[in-house]
Design an enzyme around this catalytic site. Structure first.
Site, PDB file in Angstrom:
ATOM      1  N   ASP A  31      67.938   7.387 -29.206  1.00 44.39           N
ATOM      2  CA  ASP A  31      67.119   6.583 -28.306  1.00 44.39           C
ATOM      3  C   ASP A  31      66.477   7.496 -27.258  1.00 44.39           C
ATOM      4  O   ASP A  31      67.113   8.406 -26.721  1.00 44.39           O
ATOM      5  CB  ASP A  31      67.974   5.513 -27.617  1.00 44.39           C
ATOM      6  CG  ASP A  31      67.129   4.441 -26.961  1.00 44.39           C
ATOM      7  OD1 ASP A  31      67.147   3.301 -27.450  1.00 44.39           O
ATOM      8  OD2 ASP A  31      66.444   4.742 -25.958  1.00 44.39           O
ATOM      9  N   ILE A  32      65.219   7.207 -26.958  1.00 43.50           N
ATOM     10  CA  ILE A  32      64.472   8.069 -26.034  1.00 43.50           C
ATOM     11  C   ILE A  32      64.934   7.872 -24.580  1.00 43.50           C
ATOM     12  O   ILE A  32      64.737   8.752 -23.743  1.00 43.50           O
ATOM     13  CB  ILE A  32      62.948   7.799 -26.206  1.00 43.50           C
ATOM     14  CG1 ILE A  32      62.134   8.985 -25.751  1.00 43.50           C
ATOM     15  CG2 ILE A  32      62.526   6.529 -25.514  1.00 43.50           C
ATOM     16  CD1 ILE A  32      60.681   8.944 -26.211  1.00 43.50           C
ATOM     17  N   ASN A  87      69.295  -6.704 -30.027  1.00 47.96           N
ATOM     18  CA  ASN A  87      68.632  -7.664 -29.160  1.00 47.96           C
ATOM     19  C   ASN A  87      67.622  -8.439 -30.000  1.00 47.96           C
ATOM     20  O   ASN A  87      66.831  -7.844 -30.723  1.00 47.96           O
ATOM     21  CB  ASN A  87      67.932  -6.951 -28.007  1.00 47.96           C
ATOM     22  CG  ASN A  87      68.907  -6.242 -27.090  1.00 47.96           C
ATOM     23  OD1 ASN A  87      69.965  -6.780 -26.772  1.00 47.96           O
ATOM     24  ND2 ASN A  87      68.575  -5.024 -26.684  1.00 47.96           N
ATOM     25  N   GLY A  93      66.097  -9.539 -24.402  1.00 44.23           N
ATOM     26  CA  GLY A  93      65.439  -8.324 -23.901  1.00 44.23           C
ATOM     27  C   GLY A  93      64.889  -7.422 -24.986  1.00 44.23           C
ATOM     28  O   GLY A  93      64.713  -6.222 -24.761  1.00 44.23           O
ATOM     29  N   GLN A  94      64.591  -7.996 -26.164  1.00 44.04           N
ATOM     30  CA  GLN A  94      64.032  -7.161 -27.235  1.00 44.04           C
ATOM     31  C   GLN A  94      62.644  -6.682 -26.849  1.00 44.04           C
ATOM     32  O   GLN A  94      61.778  -7.479 -26.472  1.00 44.04           O
ATOM     33  CB  GLN A  94      63.961  -7.954 -28.549  1.00 44.04           C
ATOM     34  CG  GLN A  94      63.473  -7.087 -29.712  1.00 44.04           C
ATOM     35  CD  GLN A  94      63.401  -7.833 -31.044  1.00 44.04           C
ATOM     36  OE1 GLN A  94      63.653  -9.035 -31.112  1.00 44.04           O
ATOM     37  NE2 GLN A  94      63.041  -7.117 -32.092  1.00 44.04           N
ATOM     38  N   HIS A 100      66.335  -3.547 -35.103  1.00 46.59           N
ATOM     39  CA  HIS A 100      67.076  -2.316 -34.823  1.00 46.59           C
ATOM     40  C   HIS A 100      68.423  -2.638 -34.222  1.00 46.59           C
ATOM     41  O   HIS A 100      68.601  -3.658 -33.545  1.00 46.59           O
ATOM     42  CB  HIS A 100      66.288  -1.383 -33.885  1.00 46.59           C
ATOM     43  CG  HIS A 100      65.889  -2.005 -32.583  1.00 46.59           C
ATOM     44  ND1 HIS A 100      64.812  -2.855 -32.458  1.00 46.59           N
ATOM     45  CD2 HIS A 100      66.421  -1.910 -31.338  1.00 46.59           C
ATOM     46  CE1 HIS A 100      64.693  -3.239 -31.204  1.00 46.59           C
ATOM     47  NE2 HIS A 100      65.677  -2.697 -30.498  1.00 46.59           N
ATOM     48  N   HIS A 102      71.436  -0.859 -31.805  1.00 53.10           N
ATOM     49  CA  HIS A 102      71.804   0.231 -30.911  1.00 53.10           C
ATOM     50  C   HIS A 102      73.250   0.611 -31.247  1.00 53.10           C
ATOM     51  O   HIS A 102      74.133  -0.262 -31.267  1.00 53.10           O
ATOM     52  CB  HIS A 102      71.758  -0.219 -29.447  1.00 53.10           C
ATOM     53  CG  HIS A 102      70.411  -0.704 -28.989  1.00 53.10           C
ATOM     54  ND1 HIS A 102      69.591   0.039 -28.173  1.00 53.10           N
ATOM     55  CD2 HIS A 102      69.747  -1.870 -29.216  1.00 53.10           C
ATOM     56  CE1 HIS A 102      68.488  -0.648 -27.906  1.00 53.10           C
ATOM     57  NE2 HIS A 102      68.563  -1.811 -28.527  1.00 53.10           N
TER      58      HIS A 102
HETATM   59  P1  AMP Z   1      65.223  -3.206 -27.429  1.00 54.14           P
HETATM   60  O1  AMP Z   1      65.158  -3.544 -25.980  1.00 54.14           O
HETATM   61  O2  AMP Z   1      66.492  -3.696 -28.090  1.00 54.14           O
HETATM   62  O3  AMP Z   1      63.985  -3.624 -28.184  1.00 54.14           O
HETATM   63  O4  AMP Z   1      65.345  -1.638 -27.485  1.00 54.14           O
HETATM   64  C1  AMP Z   1      64.295  -0.781 -27.794  1.00 54.14           C
HETATM   65  C2  AMP Z   1      64.837   0.616 -27.619  1.00 54.14           C
HETATM   66  O5  AMP Z   1      63.931   1.521 -28.220  1.00 54.14           O
HETATM   67  C3  AMP Z   1      65.029   1.056 -26.173  1.00 54.14           C
HETATM   68  O6  AMP Z   1      66.376   1.437 -25.965  1.00 54.14           O
HETATM   69  C4  AMP Z   1      64.066   2.239 -26.029  1.00 54.14           C
HETATM   70  O7  AMP Z   1      64.562   3.250 -25.186  1.00 54.14           O
HETATM   71  C5  AMP Z   1      63.938   2.709 -27.471  1.00 54.14           C
HETATM   72  N1  AMP Z   1      62.709   3.430 -27.780  1.00 54.14           N
HETATM   73  C6  AMP Z   1      61.442   3.063 -27.483  1.00 54.14           C
HETATM   74  N2  AMP Z   1      60.571   3.981 -27.929  1.00 54.14           N
HETATM   75  C7  AMP Z   1      61.300   4.950 -28.536  1.00 54.14           C
HETATM   76  C8  AMP Z   1      60.995   6.164 -29.186  1.00 54.14           C
HETATM   77  N3  AMP Z   1      59.723   6.592 -29.335  1.00 54.14           N
HETATM   78  N4  AMP Z   1      62.010   6.917 -29.685  1.00 54.14           N
HETATM   79  C9  AMP Z   1      63.281   6.504 -29.550  1.00 54.14           C
HETATM   80  N5  AMP Z   1      63.654   5.355 -28.948  1.00 54.14           N
HETATM   81  C10 AMP Z   1      62.672   4.590 -28.440  1.00 54.14           C
END
Ligand code: AMP
Length: 114
Positions: A31-32, A87, A93-94, A100, A102
């Site tokens: 995760d970024i 999520n 909070g998606q 995906h 986590h």
């Molecule tokens: P969600 O809130 O469950 O949709 O989580 C989306 C997740 O994607 C968040 O934890 C972000 O930090 C992660 N994210 C968004 N863009 C990227 C990216 N380019 N590379 C890796 N993780 C990302």
């Protein structure tokens, strides 16, 4: 055609990611914005917006997504437990509309989540 999600762009190698696991159906990358010492995003390569849009034909894919969790945990040397979260929709909070999970580890997590 709808714009690609950031995760689809990672699948298509249009943007970089620190990939930790890949097979024919799934991809996992760091995760970024990590929320724990280990924070990995696990996705299907198939474009499915969320758990809510899974269909019966995705049964084996859904199983694979869970089965890769212990493989990734072992690969990353996680030995004291981990949390798997998805999520689904606004109230959860998606942010990225590509299914995906986590995988979080490396610290103690509280329950219930906020
Ligand atoms: P969600 O809130 O469950 O949709 O989580 C989306 C997740 O994607 C968040 O934890 C972000 O930090 C992660 N994210 C968004 N863009 C990227 C990216 N380019 N590379 C890796 N993780 C990302």
């Amino acid at each position: 055609m709808a714009e690609k999600t950031v995760f689809k762009k990672i699948i298509d190698r249009e943007i970089p990611a620190a990939i930790v696991y890949e097979d024919d159906l799934c991809l996992a990358f760091e995760d970024i914005h990590p929320q724990a010492p280990v924070h990995v995003i696990v996705i299907p390569k198939k474009e499915i917006p969320s758990v809510d849009e899974l269909s019966d034909e995705d049964e084996s894919l859904a199983g694979r997504l869970l089965l890769v969790m212990p493989k990734i945990a072992a690969k990353l040397g996680i030995s004291t437990g981990y949390r798997v979260v998805t999520n689904c929709g606004r109230d959860a909070g998606q942010e990225v509309m590509h299914l995906h999970f986590h995988l979080l580890a490396g610290r103690r997590f509280t329950w219930p989540p906020g």
